[in-house]
Design an enzyme around this catalytic site. Structure first.
Site, PDB file in Angstrom:
ATOM      1  N   PRO A   2      12.461   0.780   0.213  1.00 20.57           N
ATOM      2  CA  PRO A   2      13.741   1.397  -0.232  1.00 20.57           C
ATOM      3  C   PRO A   2      13.174   2.497  -1.243  1.00 20.57           C
ATOM      4  CG  PRO A   2      13.997  -0.819   0.025  1.00 20.57           C
ATOM      5  CD  PRO A   2      12.718  -0.671   0.422  1.00 20.57           C
ATOM      6  N   GLU A   3      13.552   3.545  -1.366  1.00 21.51           N
ATOM      7  CA  GLU A   3      13.398   4.617  -2.264  1.00 21.51           C
ATOM      8  C   GLU A   3      14.572   4.430  -3.466  1.00 21.51           C
ATOM      9  OE1 GLU A   3      11.653   8.311  -0.895  1.00 21.51           O
ATOM     10  OE2 GLU A   3      11.441   7.502   0.950  1.00 21.51           O
ATOM     11  N   LYS A  52      12.156   1.971  -8.502  1.00 19.01           N
ATOM     12  CA  LYS A  52      12.256   1.137  -7.602  1.00 19.01           C
ATOM     13  C   LYS A  52      12.543  -0.393  -8.290  1.00 19.01           C
ATOM     14  CE  LYS A  52       9.539   3.851  -4.352  1.00 19.01           C
ATOM     15  NZ  LYS A  52       8.511   3.853  -3.425  1.00 19.01           N
ATOM     16  N   ARG A 267      -0.467   7.392   3.124  1.00 14.57           N
ATOM     17  CA  ARG A 267       0.444   7.087   3.978  1.00 14.57           C
ATOM     18  C   ARG A 267       0.619   8.453   4.738  1.00 14.57           C
ATOM     19  NH1 ARG A 267       4.762   4.661   0.383  1.00 14.57           N
ATOM     20  NH2 ARG A 267       6.280   4.762   1.886  1.00 14.57           N
TER      21      ARG A 267
END
Length: 281
Positions: A2-3, A52, A267
């Site tokens: 989740p951002e 976060k 990523r």
């Protein structure tokens, strides 16, 4: 993972249910049994989000601060489930359960948390130490963007990687970094320090805009409706909501060039060879 918009949205929605209420806490899974026992029966005074991270400020039954804070980081697999009526039984992986104590005849609100990377009790100084390790948060209206500019000027690594550094800017993840760089027309492989101050501030301003939209709607929608022949974001079909993220081999919404993807040291990232002038294209 989740951002930042998701974490701030959790904080906002959970405040409605928990703040000012006495709360029962337990650990169905058993891995947070001692921590839940310390919180059980206390009152939630506040819920704060930064990047976060979530911090729940706890108080006694009369609301006096206890100096204990529940710290949660959802990580890759963390998930909340909220029930305003009688909840189902928690899953075997439920680390923490919170339930408002409304009275003998009221069901209250129940929140289950499973899969989180961090579920811990911390002190106010420990919260400040965690905050001190983080970069400015675009969803914090008091954030100082000059810290982000300075952080980028010091980094020689590619901007596509620098944007994921939570010490430089809080709350940006894989989706937002790919979309922000497309919207700015920047090659993700460009060294962060090579960007102009105007380009860096443009990224900050776009992060503020996009994360506020995401926090409000609960979705990451980055496409300008006019680019796909629509009148509003609310009418965008799922496959038209983003410019590049997970759209490899599909045509760019703006120029029609097939989107490409590659995996640097961090990523997988996506981009448009034409709109972003990709050196690898």
């Amino acid at each position: 993972m989740p951002e930042g918009h998701t974490i701030h949205r959790h904080a906002r929605l959970q405040r409605r249910h928990l703040v000012g209420k006495r709360v029962a806490a337990w650990s169905p899974q058993g891995r947070f049994e001692d921590g839940a026992a310390r919180l059980d029966g206390g009152t939630v005074r506040d819920i704060r989000a930064v990047g976060k991270h979530l911090f729940y400020e706890w108080g006694t039954s009369d609301g006096t601060a206890t100096g204990e804070l529940l710290h949660i980081h959802l990580g890759l697999f963390g998930k909340f489930r909220t029930f305003v009526d009688e909840p189902p039984a928690p899953t075997d992986g439920t680390r923490l359960a919170l339930r408002t104590i409304e009275g003998e005849d009221a069901a209250g609100t129940t929140i289950y948390l499973a899969g989180a990377t961090v579920v811990d009790i911390v002190s106010p100084p420990e919260e400040e130490a965690i905050r001190g390790r983080l970069g400015p948060d675009p969803l914090d209206r008091k954030a100082d963007p000059s810290r982000f500019v300075a952080a980028m000027r010091r980094r020689r690594l590619p901007i596509g990687e620098a944007l994921l550094d939570q010490k430089a800017i809080s709350g940006i993840g894989n989706v937002y970094r790919a979309e922000m760089l497309f919207r700015a027309g920047i090659d993700p492989d460009t060294p962060a320090a090579d960007l102009t101050e105007d380009q860096v501030m443009g990224l900050w301003d776009d992060a503020v805009t996009l994360l506020r939209l995401g926090e409000k709607s609960g979705r990451i929608v980055t496409v300008e409706p006019a680019d796909v022949g629509r009148r509003s974001r609310g009418r965008l079909p799922r496959d038209e909501q983003r410019y590049v993220y997970k759209r490899h081999d599909r045509p760019c919404h703006r120029c029609g060039t097939p989107i490409v993807m590659w995996t640097p040291r961090s990523r997988t990232i996506w981009g448009c060879p034409t709109c972003q002038g990709l050196a690898r294209a």
